[in-house]
Each structure stands twice: as C-alpha cells, then as structure tokens.
Motif scaffolding. Structure first.
Motif, PDB file in Angstrom:
ATOM      1  N   ASN A   2       0.914  -1.216  -0.145  1.00 43.24           N
ATOM      2  CA  ASN A   2       0.211   0.209  -0.044  1.00 43.24           C
ATOM      3  C   ASN A   2       0.997   1.277   0.020  1.00 43.24           C
ATOM      4  OD1 ASN A   2      -2.422  -1.515   0.115  1.00 43.24           O
ATOM      5  ND2 ASN A   2      -2.433  -1.553   2.274  1.00 43.24           N
ATOM      6  N   GLN A  12      -0.338   1.593 -10.478  1.00 47.67           N
ATOM      7  CA  GLN A  12      -0.407   1.009  -9.294  1.00 47.67           C
ATOM      8  C   GLN A  12      -0.750  -0.571  -9.424  1.00 47.67           C
ATOM      9  OE1 GLN A  12      -3.260   3.127  -6.947  1.00 47.67           O
ATOM     10  NE2 GLN A  12      -2.114   2.943  -5.208  1.00 47.67           N
ATOM     11  N   MET A  72     -15.234   2.623  -5.736  1.00 49.20           N
ATOM     12  CA  MET A  72     -14.019   1.750  -4.779  1.00 49.20           C
ATOM     13  C   MET A  72     -12.973   1.949  -5.721  1.00 49.20           C
ATOM     14  SD  MET A  72     -14.335  -1.670  -3.158  1.00 49.20           S
ATOM     15  CE  MET A  72     -12.945  -2.333  -2.470  1.00 49.20           C
ATOM     16  N   PHE A  73     -11.862   2.883  -5.322  1.00 53.45           N
ATOM     17  CA  PHE A  73     -10.759   2.888  -6.182  1.00 53.45           C
ATOM     18  C   PHE A  73      -9.815   1.852  -6.078  1.00 53.45           C
ATOM     19  CE2 PHE A  73     -12.961   7.063  -5.768  1.00 53.45           C
ATOM     20  CZ  PHE A  73     -13.397   7.264  -7.292  1.00 53.45           C
ATOM     21  N   ALA A  75      -6.842   1.418  -5.024  1.00 54.46           N
ATOM     22  CA  ALA A  75      -5.798   1.097  -3.852  1.00 54.46           C
ATOM     23  C   ALA A  75      -6.808   0.461  -2.814  1.00 54.46           C
ATOM     24  CB  ALA A  75      -5.420   2.556  -3.231  1.00 54.46           C
ATOM     25  N   SER A  76      -7.935   0.734  -2.933  1.00 55.06           N
ATOM     26  CA  SER A  76      -8.759   0.119  -1.770  1.00 55.06           C
ATOM     27  C   SER A  76      -9.122  -1.174  -2.175  1.00 55.06           C
ATOM     28  CB  SER A  76     -10.341   0.838  -1.822  1.00 55.06           C
ATOM     29  OG  SER A  76      -9.858   2.417  -1.558  1.00 55.06           O
ATOM     30  N   GLU A  78      -7.001  -3.498  -3.131  1.00 56.51           N
ATOM     31  CA  GLU A  78      -5.831  -4.383  -2.417  1.00 56.51           C
ATOM     32  C   GLU A  78      -6.248  -5.334  -1.434  1.00 56.51           C
ATOM     33  OE1 GLU A  78      -2.739  -4.487  -3.455  1.00 56.51           O
ATOM     34  OE2 GLU A  78      -2.475  -6.055  -2.398  1.00 56.51           O
TER      35      GLU A  78
END
Lengths: 391, 273
Positions: A2, A12, A72-73, A75-76, A78
């Motif tokens: 993260n 990412q 929900m982007f 990074a979230s 993961e």
C-alpha cells in the motif's frame, strides 16, 4: 503493497481475488473496481450506470458485502475478495435466485440484473422473513426501469422462504421492535442558549423556469455615497471577492476568473460579461457567463442591485441584490438548490466583511481559503465584481 | 464519467496522516460514498487521495466510563447491525439503517459523513441532537474536542482545520436510555433528506434537545420548543413549531418549512404519546 505512489500518473499494482481466482492488475490509481473488472479482467457482466452510487447497477460483493464498484478506487481493492455475477460457482442461494428471477419474470432488459442479484443475495442471507415492505425498502438502492420490481420482490421472497425451508438461519441481526412510548414527567431542562448566529439569512431562493433566483438584502455600515463609490471601482470590488481576478474591463464589459473551493468541490470559472450602472438611482445590472474547463461546467446569469439608504441612519446602506442563474454540465447535475441559500449567505457575508473593512480604511481580510459554491460564486462574483465597476 | 488522475496513498498509521496531508491539493477519503461521486463527476479534482478505510485504529467502539466512543471509521452498516462489543443507543441504529442504501452503508463511515458536512446527512443532525463531542487529531499535538453543535458552519464547512482528522465521536452512555424521536422525509428511500426532525429527552440528565436538520446549513437547535416540551411533557402546537422555524429560517420557502414542521411533529409524537 500500500505504498504511496509517486505521482498522479504512475501506475499501481493491485492484488485481489475475483470469483475465487487470484488476480494482479496494474492500473492507474483512479481506476474504479468496476473498470478493473470490466477492462482488465474482461468480466463485463458488472454494469456501470450512473457512476454516482445511486443506480446500483455496478453492485458486486466485496468481502461478502454488497458494494458499489463505481465508488471503490484501485488502492482500496488491495487484498479484497470480490464476487461478480460470473462467479458464485456452487453457491446454493445464488443458484436459487437465478431460477427464481427467471420464473418470476424479475428481469426484462437485464441491465440492472447483475447488481440486483448481488443485493438480492445479501437480502436472502440477512433477512429473517420475506417481508415485502422490508425487501422493497432494501431494494431502493437498485434501480430497475423495466419490471416495476414486482417480480424481483417475489423472487427474493421466494428464495428467503426456500432458505428457511432448508433450515439455514438468517445472518442479519434481528431488529428489536421499538417499545411503546410511555411519555415522561415534566421537568426543567438545563439548556444554555448560545448566542444566536450573527447573520440570520433574510433572502429567498426560488426556481423560475429552470433558473435559480436569489434575492437578498445586504447591510453595509457606510453611507450610500461611500458604498456607491466603492461599488463603482470595479477593481476595488473584485478584490473584496475572495478568489476573484479581473483580467480586463472597459466601461461596459469585463473578463476574469474566479477560483472556488467549496468542500471537496473545486472550480475555476473563466468568463466574460457586460454591465451597466445608473449613477442616479445607484443601481446596476451585470450579466455574464463562464466556464469551468476542468469540470466541464458552465454557468450563466444576471445580477441586479440597487443601493439605498438605511432608514434612520445616514451612515448605513442597504443593497438589494437579485441574482438569476443557471448551471449546466457536471455541476448542474449536482445542483442542490436548498444549499444555495446558505452558500449565498456565506459568500455575501465574506464579501460584505471585506467591503466593510476596505470602506473603513482597512485591507481585505485574509481569506479562510474556503469559498462557496462554484456557481454562485461565479455569479455573484462575476456580477458583484462588475457591479462595482462603474467609473 | 471517470475521475481526474490522482495519486492514492494509504498511510499505515494515523500519525502519518497529517504529513501526507501536506501534499498539494490532497484530500482525505474514508468510505468514499460522498467523495466518490464528486470525483467521478469531476466536481472534486484532488491531486492526492489519502485513504483511511484500512485504519483499524479508527474503528473501535468502546465505553470509557460513562462515555461511549465510536471511531470515525465505523461504517453505517456496523452501527445499523449493532456490530460492536458495546451496546449502541437504539436511536443510532435506527438512524443508520435509513442512510442511503445497504451497499453504501457497507462502506460509508461516521467520521467521513461528519467531516463532509452535507446538511442533508443523517449523522450531522443525529449527533447534534445527542450532544455528541467530536475527537479531533492533527497528528502533531494532542487531540482536541469539539461539540457537534457548532462544529458545522455551513454546507460542507466545518471547524476542522487543515491537517486535522476526526478520530471519533463521544456520546454520553446514558443517551442509550433517552426518549428519542428521529424522522426524515425523503422523496425516495435513500435519497438526500428534504427534512429531518429529531428530539432527545432525558429527564434524569435534565436534557432536552430538539433539532431541525436537512436545512441549507447546520442543524438548527429549537431550544424554546425543547424547554416547553420538557416543562409540560406535552406536544407543542404545530403553530409553535412553525413559528420557531420561521424565526430561524426566515428565507425558507413554505414547502421546506412544512416538511420540517411535519418531520419535527412526527419525531415529537414518538416521544410523547
């Protein structure tokens, strides 16, 4: 994992489990879960409708809970465990829901169905009883424009009954019924009144033929002559509007821009317009339009104002302001007319305080860095600005 | 529509948040159920998002003596389900279950909603009527406390300073036994509220508060109405509610006032049979 990404454009890498398979995707941080599914994993059964969390078409299971995949982007995502309608392999309740949707005519065009089934799967698991009111209430976050919901509600109720017949307990926490009101014995409440807010709003906001019309009365503790003099110096007035910059003006036209930060909303409106003022009646009108290029929004409007003496105090003035405006584009979609009143109050408050300060020989106060609604601001800004520029 | 490009960091600890916020044009995001739509519509165009939803330290619910603490990262769904070791006041569970939709409640958080400060949001009004106190940290100094009534200054405007973050909410645990009414009026279930009426009465604490929410700005405390209700234990006349609303919201149109009056009288009827 993260770790913060270095720049807005860097990619990412996200690891998640989708329909039981481990997946790794490398995407821009702004990528929504829905687009990870659709564009990167070719799972196109998840549909995108409004992308504002309202329509429910994109609802998928994330860690066992229905979730809007449009909100929900990357990074979230993961480590998330995601189940889409392509999945649910060997899921008894989902198998039953699929059959029940078919036999109850719970779909027609099918666009809402993937999201509808995710919500239905959650309801079938959580709800103790197939209570129609409760099911309809819970379904309010999934829009269907074909069926009228009758078949959908019937299908969900049917599978709840089937689950009960199978002896599978509901997982939802039971809701204890509200106890009957018993009332109370009179008592003296300890309430301390805080001082009332300094400025009680005195204006009105109405909608007329698609235009918002704001009418307001602004009090200034300076003589009408002074106020008019200030208002007729366009540059001085523009300075009193936080975020406003006048790029050019002559005796009837102006151009400029105004930056606005209202909560998370940020906009920079560039625009131009015309104005005219009447020295006799101390009245003026400003009309203009502006665009926020980054946000693809546009605003147009017209501001009229008249300065009159306050009764009983030669050293005080009242400015009657009428603002008529409409917003198009993205900001227009967000239009919340009921918030306009508060915004205009706030803007005028800031503006008036600055004018007061300048008229008293001081400087424009330091801006708190928050200024209100892009539009209004642009309007009021543009207008007031130009108002002031009569010379 | 898709958001503008942004970086998205997820600091491992709360204490790292403030320095992360030093980045130019950075914005905190918790559940993202209010900010997400604004990002997708490109109304909000931050360069950096700082995620909070993974921080377990924001998710505790506990009793500190006579004070109930609810972490800012607790979701609406958790409150709806009473999913905590400590009993939550029934009013909170009632309010939570009527926020937006379950899929939104699964992600949206208490602290996020309070920081966003949308006048139509439920927690803004509910926490005001319960006299909640916000616990606020900025990572550098000690935590400070701010009463909910007064925290919100206007639509999307609060007393949060740059670099500050809401850590949680404190409520008197005795509020669990209070008489309460909370009614909201929406055009459609889950939509933004058009009007909210809320009342909490606790004779033992000499506590009475009546709040009108979903106005143009912060929730409005109707203290004279609350005093009269406590003193008489009777419902006020509709005209009295209307007059109090007119005094606080002289610019509101008739429809708005009628909706607020209706929501308030329904809420009061829950407390006084």
């Amino acid at each position: 994992m993260n770790a913060p990404v270095a720049s807005a454009t860097s990619m990412q890498t996200v690891c998640l489990t989708v329909n039981g398979r481990s997946e790794t995707v490398t995407v821009e941080p702004r990528t929504q879960l829905a687009d990870i599914l659709r564009e990167h994993l070719d799972l196109t059964a998840t549909h995108l409708g409004c992308e504002q969390g309202v329509c429910g078409a994109c609802t998928v299971m994330v860690d066992g809970k229905p979730t809007r995949s449009c909100l929900m982007f990357a990074a979230s995502c993961e480590g998330a465990t995601v189940e889409t309608i392509e999945g649910y392999k060997g899921d008894n309740l989902m198998d039953r829901l699929r059959v029940a949707f078919r036999t109850n005519h719970a779909l027609q065009c099918g666009f809402c169905t993937p999201g509808m089934l995710a919500t239905a799967r959650d309801l079938v698991e959580r709800l103790e009883e197939p209570d129609e009111m409760r099911i309809r209430h819970e379904l309010s976050g999934n829009l269907c424009r074909c069926t009228g919901y009758v078949g959908i509600v019937a299908a969900i109720a049917q599978v709840i009954d089937e689950r009960k017949a199978l002896g599978i307990a509901a997982t939802g926490k039971p809701r204890s019924p509200r106890p009957e009101t018993t009332g109370f014995s009179p008592f003296e409440a300890a309430i301390s009144d805080r001082p009332a807010a300094a400025n009680v709003s005195s204006g009105t906001v109405t909608i007329e033929n698609g235009w918002s019309v704001v009418k307001r009365e602004v009090n200034l503790r300076h003589s009408p002559t002074m106020v008019w003099k200030h208002f007729s110096d366009l540059e001085a007035v523009a300075e009193c509007l936080p975020g406003a910059t006048l790029s050019e003006h002559d005796d009837s036209t102006f151009a400029g821009h105004i930056g606005v930060a209202f909560g998370p909303i940020a906009a920079k409106f560039e625009g131009e317009g015309t104005y005219n003022t009447d020295n006799e009646s101390r009245a003026g009108t400003v009309a203009g339009r502006g665009k926020d290029r980054g946000g693809q929004s546009a605003v147009e409007g017209e501001l009229s104002y008249i300065i009159r003496p306050a009764s009983g105090d030669p050293q005080a003035s009242i400015v009657d302001v009428r603002l008529r405006f409409r917003i198009q584009g993205m900001l227009g979609q967000f239009n919340r007319p009921e918030l306009v009143n508060g915004f205009v109050d706030y803007i005028l408050g800031e503006f008036v305080a600055n004018c007061d300060s300048v008229l008293s020989g001081g400087e424009v106060r330091e801006s708190r860095g928050i200024s209100p609604f892009a539009i209004i601001r642009a309007m009021v800004g543009g207008r007031l600005k130009s108002l002031f520029r009569w010379n | 529509m898709k958001p503008v490009p942004f970086a998205h960091s997820r600091p491992a600890k709360l204490t790292e948040i403030s320095s992360a916020l030093d980045a130019d044009n950075a914005k905190l995001i918790a559940g993202g159920q209010s900010l997400g739509p604004m990002l997708n519509l490109r109304l909000a165009r931050p360069s950096t998002l700082i995620g909070l939803s993974h921080l377990t330290e924001l998710r505790s619910v506990r009793l500190d003596g006579a004070t109930l603490f609810i972490g800012a990262g607790v979701t609406h769904a958790q409150i709806e389900d009473g999913d905590s070791d400590v009993d939550l006041p029934p009013m909170l569970r009632h309010v939570a279950r009527n926020i937006a939709y379950r899929a939104v409640r699964n992600k949206g958080t208490l602290g996020g909603s309070l920081a966003h400060a949308d006048p139509a949001a439920d927690w803004v009004t509910a926490m005001t009527v319960l006299d909640a106190v916000l616990v606020i940290a900025n990572g550098r100094e000690k935590k400070r406390r701010e009463p909910m009534s007064g925290f919100m200054e206007g639509a999307y405007r609060t007393k949060l300073q740059p670099g500050e973050i809401i850590v949680g909410v404190e409520i008197s645990a005795a509020m669990g036994e209070a008489h309460w009414g909370y009614e909201k009026i929406c055009r459609k279930v889950g939509e933004f509220a058009d009007a909210i009426g809320a009342i909490v009465i606790h004779p033992g604490l000499q506590y009475a508060r009546v709040v009108a929410g979903a106005t143009e700005g912060p929730p409005i405390l109707l203290n004279d109405i609350a005093r009269a209700i406590a003193r008489t234990a009777k419902r006020p006349a509709l005209e009295e509610i209307d007059a109090a609303l007119a005094a606080h919201l002289p610019g509101a149109d008739r429809v708005k006032r009628q909706l607020l009056k209706t929501a308030l009288s329904r809420a009061i009827a829950k407390v006084i049979p």
